[in-house]
Design an enzyme around this catalytic site. Structure first.
Site, short mmCIF file in Angstrom:
data_model
loop_
_atom_site.label_atom_id
_atom_site.label_comp_id
_atom_site.label_asym_id
_atom_site.label_seq_id
_atom_site.Cartn_x
_atom_site.Cartn_y
_atom_site.Cartn_z
N LYS A 159 3.51 3.65 -15.01
CA LYS A 159 3.31 2.37 -14.32
C LYS A 159 2.46 1.45 -15.19
CE LYS A 159 1.07 0.27 -10.25
NZ LYS A 159 0.39 0.51 -8.95
N GLU A 195 3.58 -2.52 -5.11
CA GLU A 195 4.45 -2.99 -6.20
C GLU A 195 4.77 -1.90 -7.21
OE1 GLU A 195 1.26 -3.04 -6.33
OE2 GLU A 195 0.86 -2.41 -8.38
N ASP A 200 -4.57 -0.79 -13.59
CA ASP A 200 -3.33 -0.40 -12.92
C ASP A 200 -2.18 -0.15 -13.91
OD1 ASP A 200 -2.39 0.35 -10.45
OD2 ASP A 200 -1.58 -1.62 -9.94
N LYS A 207 -5.21 -8.62 -2.41
CA LYS A 207 -6.26 -7.63 -2.19
C LYS A 207 -7.57 -8.33 -1.84
CE LYS A 207 -4.57 -4.04 -5.33
NZ LYS A 207 -4.40 -2.95 -4.35
N ARG A 246 5.75 1.20 -6.91
CA ARG A 246 7.01 1.91 -6.64
C ARG A 246 8.22 1.01 -6.93
NH1 ARG A 246 5.11 2.95 -0.56
NH2 ARG A 246 3.11 2.89 -1.66
N ASP A 277 1.80 -5.62 -2.15
CA ASP A 277 0.81 -4.80 -2.87
C ASP A 277 1.34 -3.38 -3.14
OD1 ASP A 277 -1.53 -4.26 -4.15
OD2 ASP A 277 -2.75 -4.07 -2.33
N ASP A 328 -3.09 -5.99 -10.97
CA ASP A 328 -2.53 -5.92 -9.61
C ASP A 328 -3.43 -6.68 -8.65
OD1 ASP A 328 -1.31 -5.33 -7.25
OD2 ASP A 328 -1.89 -3.20 -7.22
N1 BES Z 1 -2.60 -0.11 -7.60
C1 BES Z 1 -2.67 0.14 -6.21
C2 BES Z 1 -3.20 1.54 -5.89
C3 BES Z 1 -4.63 1.82 -6.21
C4 BES Z 1 -5.61 1.63 -5.26
C5 BES Z 1 -5.01 2.32 -7.42
C6 BES Z 1 -6.92 1.91 -5.54
C7 BES Z 1 -6.31 2.61 -7.72
C8 BES Z 1 -7.27 2.42 -6.77
C9 BES Z 1 -1.28 0.01 -5.59
O1 BES Z 1 -0.46 -0.91 -6.18
C10 BES Z 1 -1.49 -0.42 -4.17
O2 BES Z 1 -1.98 -1.48 -3.97
N2 BES Z 1 -1.08 0.43 -3.24
C11 BES Z 1 -1.21 0.13 -1.84
C12 BES Z 1 0.04 0.61 -1.17
C13 BES Z 1 0.13 0.20 0.29
C14 BES Z 1 0.23 -1.29 0.41
C15 BES Z 1 1.35 0.86 0.89
C16 BES Z 1 -2.43 0.88 -1.33
O3 BES Z 1 -2.68 2.00 -1.73
O4 BES Z 1 -3.14 0.29 -0.52
ZN ZN Z 2 -0.77 -1.30 -8.15
MN MN Z 3 -0.76 -2.86 -5.40
#
Ligand code: BES
Ligand code: ZN
Ligand code: MN
Length: 495
Positions: free
Chosen positions: A267, A351, A290, A279, A353, A349, A272
């Protein structure tokens, strides 16, 4: 750094600094006892006075005149009965960190992993080189003041008890050196700010790797090509930004031309923000990390090239930013992935996947033996496993076991989390084949289930490194994980 193996006793070794261990019980390691005898009981006296306690990570530097070494570094090893790989690596990190603050140009470690196994000499070498390389790593700081000079340490040896263990120890040291070099690249890329490390910068670094190694070639696909490939999911993530997205394909050729490659998908979200599902500000700066999955794929390819791994490895890195704007994808939008399956973007968010699913579909063209994707994919994974253990999810239990075993050997731990049919229901959509996000329960698992919809028929595993890729707080920065795990996995594969 030059790494080497020696055989012989600590009392005879010619070096700027001999590194010996002391257990918390006050028991000297074998080498420490040998040296102590040559030093007239000086180390034992320090123990008796409780100046040295043997606490894990504690170090004591002695200036010595007798014998051939100038200094002795006594490293605390912690409890003797629980001593193993983890404590061995920790002791070497502590030793190297202390050494870096001295004028020593050379050092020899007499520490051993106990209990001794048949692969002891190999892993003693490998973990030592990884620990020393990691401890001497410096963030490529962007500061107005002068950088502090590099430590004078130029060579590092490990002592083996028998001459016939030297080749194995040297092989381990050489692998560890290559892995540390790969992990340093991972850390450099991940630590860079997002205004420097853009998708275009990653593409440039890929070409740089191809220039540096004859065994590596780089191919970069630009947005018009991504459109031609119908990567609607990937393109929906990059829709809001001015930075052009790139799909980077890094090929390492170490096996025969026809050998099916191991494909590593990383990834590469260089920042992000969350997109329209923006966020919260606290910790948002950390979303420059990220792209650590991508950086670990770069690191693994570099390490493979450094050690001459006898396998074909292909890195596939979808790289883009996730930003809000008038052109950004909106919650509720439906996009069509390269596979033809449609996705309702419930949350912009989620993104990672979306870019990975198209990269995984692309990976099919490479006729892979195995596909492993690596991603800072979910906050839920951080809640589940914290900062010490990466998650492995797979439709193939044997592959998951291979990866977790590699993590144990490399002391870069990962845990196999479940992934079953029941979880898929959470991704149901009324408007598309499925949704990209759902409730918070089992969030790391449902993310893996989403990816599984694109990997049918492939031998595939997913690693969520959201908790392990970087540290927060005063030690904020990339850890270089899971490069050691990936490399151990690759080294143990049959060509
Ligand atoms: N990059 C984030 C995941 C992340 C969170 C990495 C904290 C490192 C530390 C990812 O893109 C994300 O935002 N995931 C969301 C998914 C949700 C919206 C289903 C998450 O984990 O909140
Ligand atoms: Zn992310
Ligand atoms: Mn995200």
């Amino acid at each position: 750094m030059r790494f080497y193996a020696v055989s012989g006793s600590a009392a005879q070794q010619r070096t700027d600094c001999a590194i010996v261990g002391l257990y918390e019980s006050g028991t000297l390691s074998v080498a420490a006892a040998q040296l102590d005898a040559a030093l007239g009981g000086r180390i034992a006296r320090l123990v008796k006075r409780r100046d040295a306690r043997g606490k894990a990570g504690e170090v004591l530097l002695l200036d010595v005149e007798a014998g051939h070494c100038e200094r002795v570094l006594v490293v605390g090893l912690g409890k003797k009965d629980s001593f193993g790989r983890k404590q061995y690596k920790k002791a070497l990190v502590a030793a190297a960190t202390a050494l870096a603050r001295t004028g020593a140009r050379d050092a020899v470690s007499f520490l051993s992993i106990e209990p001794v196994t048949e692969t002891d000499a190999y892993y003693r070498g490998r973990l030592a080189a990884e620990a020393v390389g990691g401890a001497l790593y410096r963030v490529p700081a962007i500061r107005s003041s002068r950088q502090p000079p590099a430590p004078p340490l130029k060579s590092f040896g490990i002592a083996v008890s028998h001459k016939d263990q030297k080749p194995e120890a040297e092989r381990g040291l050489e692998h560890g050196r290559g892995i540390a070099a790969g992990a340093a690249l991972t850390r450099d890329l991940a630590n860079l700010p997002a205004n420097v490390c853009t998708p275009g910068y990653l593409a440039k670094q890929a070409r740089e790797l191809a220039r540096a190694y004859r065994s590596v070639t780089a191919e970069v696909l630009d947005e018009p090509e991504l459109k031609r490939l119908k990567m609607g999911a990937f393109l929906s993530v990059t829709a809001g930004t001015e930075e052009p997205a790139k799909l980077i394909v890094l090929r390492y050729r170490g096996g025969a031309a026809g050998d099916a490659p191991v494909v590593l998908v990383g990834k590469g979200v260089t920042f992000d923000s969350g997109g329209i599902s923006l966020k919260q500000p606290p910790g948002m700066d950390e979303m420059k990390f990220d792209m650590t999955g991508a950086a670990s794929v770069f690191g693994a390819v570099k390490a493979a090239a450094e050690i001459g791994l006898p396998l074909n490895v292909v890195g596939v890195v979808p790289a883009c930013e996730n930003m809000p704007s008038g052109r950004a994808t909106k919650p509720g939008d439906v996009v069509r992935s390269m596979s033809g399956q449609t996705i309702e973007v419930i949350n912009t968010d989620a993104e990672g996947r979306l870019i990975l699913c198209d990269a995984l579909t692309y990976a099919r063209r490479l006729k892979p033996a195995v596909v492993v994707d690596v991603a800072t994919l979910t906050g839920a994974c951080v809640i589940a496993l914290g900062a010490h253990t990466s998650a492995v999810m797979s439709s193939d239990d044997d592959l998951a076991a291979e990866l977790t075993a590699a993590g144990r050997r490399a002391e870069d731990r990962a845990w196999h989390m479940p992934m079953a049919e029941e979880y898929h229901d959470q991704l149901k959509s009324n408007f598309a084949d499925f949704a990209n996000a759902c409730g918070r329960e089992g969030g790391a698992i449902t993310a893996a289930c989403f990816l599984a919809k694109f990997t049918e028929g492939l031998r595939w595993a997913h690693m969520d490194i959201a908790g392990t890729a970087y540290l927060s707080g005063s030690h904020k920065g990339s850890t270089g994980r899971p490069v050691p795990l990936l490399m151990d996995f690759l080294i143990h594969r049959k060509p």
